[in-house]
Structures are given as C-alpha cells and as structure tokens.
Write an enzyme that holds these catalytic residues in place. Structure first.
Site, PDB file in Angstrom:
ATOM      1  CB  THR A 211      -0.909   0.026   1.240  1.00  0.00           C
ATOM      2  OG1 THR A 211      -1.710  -1.155   1.247  1.00  0.00           O
ATOM      3  CG2 THR A 211      -1.819   1.238   1.228  1.00  0.00           C
TER       4      THR A 211
ATOM      5  CB  SER B  80       0.563   8.292  -0.713  1.00  0.00           C
ATOM      6  OG  SER B  80       1.279   8.465  -1.914  1.00  0.00           O
TER       7      SER B  80
ATOM      8  CD  GLN C  91      -5.601  -0.979  -1.001  1.00  0.00           C
ATOM      9  OE1 GLN C  91      -5.443  -0.065  -0.188  1.00  0.00           O
ATOM     10  NE2 GLN C  91      -6.443  -1.990  -0.778  1.00  0.00           N
ATOM     11  CB  VAL C  92      -0.305  -3.944  -5.549  1.00  0.00           C
ATOM     12  CG1 VAL C  92      -0.194  -5.101  -6.534  1.00  0.00           C
ATOM     13  CG2 VAL C  92       0.205  -2.659  -6.185  1.00  0.00           C
TER      14      VAL C  92
ATOM     15  CG  ASP D 270       9.064   6.228  -6.903  1.00  0.00           C
ATOM     16  OD1 ASP D 270       9.879   6.548  -6.022  1.00  0.00           O
ATOM     17  OD2 ASP D 270       7.873   5.955  -6.655  1.00  0.00           O
TER      18      ASP D 270
END
Length: 455
Positions: free
Chosen positions: A88, A90, A93-94, A240
């Site tokens: 999860t 900000s 979520q996966v 990222d």
C-alpha cells in the site's frame, strides 16, 4: 488532504538528500500512519475495481447490499482475488488475483477520492511553501509545487503508467537481466492497472540474495547499466527506484539473476540539450577535467555554485571531485564530513535547486535513491560503475554527432573515434581487474604464509 501535506516533508527531504547530505534517517514517511488517509481505503477498494470495469465511479458504503452485490461481481472477472493488499502507498494499493484462464496477475487499485482530493492537496502544499518562504526568505521551495502540479496528474493516470512500462521494456529489451511485467490492457482503466504478477525480493535485501545465491555486486552493476542507458542514451528515466519498486529474483527457467522494475507512473523525459550537457558533465567528472566540469555545470544552471553542484551529483566532497571520483571509493570519514558541513550550505542548496532545469530535480532524486540501494548492498560506486557510465556517454555523444552530419567520411570518422574510446575504456577496466587479481593473490599468499596448512 493530510496525505499531500505530509508528502511535502518527503519532497523537502529529497531536496536535501539529493545533495548527498543525510541529516535525518533515510526512511520514507508512511502515509498509512495517519488516520485521515485510512478513511475509505477498506470501505470500497474491491467495489471500486468493479465500478471501474462495469459502471461509473461513485462511493459505496462498506457492508451495504450494493457493496455485497459488487463484491460478488468480482468473480465474473477473477477466479480468485486476495482482499489483503500485497503493498500500500499513498495513491494506490496492489492485490494478487488469478484470472479465469489461470494466469496470476497483480491488480493495482487507486484509492477512493484520491483524484478528487489531489487539487486540494496541491493547494495546501502551495500555502505551506509560501508560509515557509515568509518565515525563511532564503529558502526557495516553490519548485516543489510546480513539480507536484506537473507530475501528480500523470501518476494518477494508470493507463499512462502502462504505456511507460511498455516503452521502457521495448527500449531496454537488449538487457536480458531486466523484467518489466506485461500489462493486461483489456482489464485496465485509468484507476485500475492489471499486470503480470512477478515475485521477488526487494533490491536492498541482502539476506534474500544470499539465500537465493544472487550476487549483490552483479545486481548493483546491472542497476547501474540500466539507469545509465535510460539517462544518457535514451533520455527516458524511471524516477522512483526505491526498493519496493525494484525487485530481484532468479529467472524461473534460466536461473540467472534478474531485476524486476515496477511502478512506472513517474518518468522524466530529458530534452536533447539537457541530456548531452549532462553526458559531457559526467564525462568531465569521471576523467577529472575540472575546466569542463565548470563549463557544463554552468550550462546546467549552477552558475558560481558549480563546486556544490558537482558535490550534489556525485555525493562526494569537493576534494574528492578534484582528485577524481573514480580513483578512490567514498569513505566513512568523507560521509561524516559531508553531514557535518550540511547546515552551512542549506541556503545555497535551496538556491541551486530553484535555478537548475526542472529535469534535474527528478534526476537528483533518482540518483539519491540509487545510492541508497548501493549503500544497503555495500556496493557504493566503484571505478567499474563509472566506466559503464562513461561508455553510455561516449555512445550518446557519438550518436548525436553522426545524426547531425551528412558526410559519410565524417560519420565514419566519428564511428572510429567512438570505437577507439570504448576500446580504451575496456583496456582500462582490464588493467583494473588484473591489478585487483594480483592484489587478491598477494593477500592469499600472505594468509597462507601466516597460517600454513598442517602437514
């Protein structure tokens, strides 16, 4: 609204960390620690998936008859669906799921109300930054707001993320050590992204690598090659690379070490002028050409602060930059020196970050995240990694020259020069390996002399 307010602190931390200065522990703020962010996450995550696939988006109360009906419709899409998320963050979520044809997939779901709330979050960030400027005029952080306004809408569009994933997969297809999960476009929307499920350990998990007999130095080299190719050759950069987005595993068929690159929402596209100047600058830093370090730093907006800029890029002291960053690895003493002197340069760092091209900001953040991985693996930049960077710079600069000449003779001349320069680097790397082998043999001989085997 609290989510982006606290994300401001993370961006500010990035600005300082980009200079190679670690004033605070190098940990991310976990948005899940704040109650306001939790509101609504468990309420309708599964329902949101069905709504994105089957109807228009709207809020559904948890436990209601409507919610239960939508929950049952999940079975029309998946053979099984894990309610507990694998991870999860900000924005999303996966979840792990299995399609009816038996394929295991990862389902990335955007949190409810994130899109609607984002404009208010940016407004709050802008107010906070302006307040900081009133209190501390020497600190200029308005670029944080500008970057958020530009990047957040892109990160919220999961179809854009899918396109980025396919582009980088095609761009780096010659790297057999890289795995980018395939996108299932028929079941993806702007708020839900379905992709191939790929398991692995986080790239900073040495214990995982040791258990699975994965060479940490090989992974570090592969990571360096991959990012050098993105930055210097292609100008399309995944920005990222924190450990949760970079996994490692052994390929199920070949058993070779493989890097799995996830989360393709945030990319920086470099202009050709910026990319070529950046190539020249790194070439100058690697080969200790201080005159050109100054020239290309100033072309990139550093002005008279070019020594500080060089230190920020390399995370090395100015003395080390002058001696040659490829000559000796960073030491604990040098790291301590940088930390101790950090506060003296905060206004200059703020000024510099406000004046360099905006493309540089995400590159600095990316550099810092990659250094964090190297530090965790104990593989801080070596001479070999700098040579790999130099190879990419030589190729990129040669390709630019060939593209801008119509003369066959001139193109041939550039190709020969490129080949010769690459040969020089290969020779230099071979000499370094031979020296390292000789040193290892001497150490082994000394150990055998000190501790002779019993007869």
């Amino acid at each position: 609204m609290a989510r982006k307010a606290f994300k401001l602190a993370s961006w500010t931390s990035m600005a300082l960390a980009a200079s190679g200065i670690y004033l605070y522990s190098n940990k991310y703020l976990d948005p899940n620690d704040f109650g306001a962010v939790r509101v609504g996450r468990a309420v309708a995550t599964t329902a949101v998936i069905s709504y994105d696939y089957l109807t228009s988006l709207k809020s559904v109360p948890y436990g209601s008859e409507e919610y239960l009906q939508l929950r049952s419709k999940i079975h029309d899409l998946f053979q099984s669906f894990d309610d507990t998320p694998l991870g999860t963050a900000s924005l999303a979520q996966v979840h792990k799921a299995v399609l009816h044809d038996g394929r295991t997939v990862a389902v990335k779901v955007q949190h409810p109300k994130v899109r609607a709330q984002s404009s208010k979050d940016i407004l709050l960030m802008e107010v906070l930054v302006l307040a900081v400027k009133q209190l501390f005029p020497e600190f200029e952080f308005m670029w944080l707001v500008d970057e958020a306004k530009k990047n957040l809408p892109l990160e919220l569009d999961f179809l854009n993320e899918g396109r980025n994933a396919e582009k980088v997969s095609q761009m780096l297809k010659h790297f057999d050590f890289l795995k980018v999960p395939r996108i299932h476009w028929d079941l993806s929307t702007e708020r839900v992204l379905l992709m191939e499920f790929v398991d692995g350990g986080q790239v900073n998990d040495r214990d995982y690598m040791e258990r699975n007999k994965i060479d940490v130095n090989e992974i570090s080299r592969h990571l360096g090659k991959m990012y050098s190719e993105m930055i210097f050759v292609n100008g399309f950069v995944h920005c990222d690379p924190h450990p949760g987005n970079v996994l490692v595993r052994k390929h199920p068929s070949t058993g070779k070490a493989e890097i799995v690159l996830l989360d393709h929402g945030l990319y920086q596209v470099l202009t050709e002028e910026f990319r070529l100047n950046y190539c020249h600058l790194w070439q100058s830093l690697i080969w200790t050409d201080m005159k050109r370090v100054k020239e290309y730093s100033q072309r990139l907006g550093a002005g008279d602060l070019y020594p500080l800029f060089a230190c920020m890029l390399t995370a090395r002291s100015w003395d080390s930059v002058n001696r040659g960053i490829s000559q000796a690895p960073v030491t604990a003493t040098e790291d301590l020196e940088i930390r101790n002197n950090a506060a003296n340069y905060l206004p200059q760092i703020s000024h510099l970050l406000n004046h360099v091209p905006r493309q540089m900001l995400l590159i600095l953040k990316t550099n810092d995240l990659l250094r964090g991985i190297e530090a965790a693996l104990g593989t801080r930049a070596s001479a070999s990694s700098f040579l790999n960077m130099s190879r990419c710079c030589i190729r990129a600069l040669a390709e630019h020259k060939k593209k801008n000449t119509c003369s066959f003779f001139r193109r041939t001349q550039i190709s020969f020069s490129e080949a010769f320069n690459l040969w020089q680097i290969n020779l230099h790397e071979l000499i370094l390996r031979v020296k390292g082998l000789k040193l290892a043999n001497r150490v082994l001989a000394l150990i055998c002399w000190l501790f002779p085997a019993p007869l």
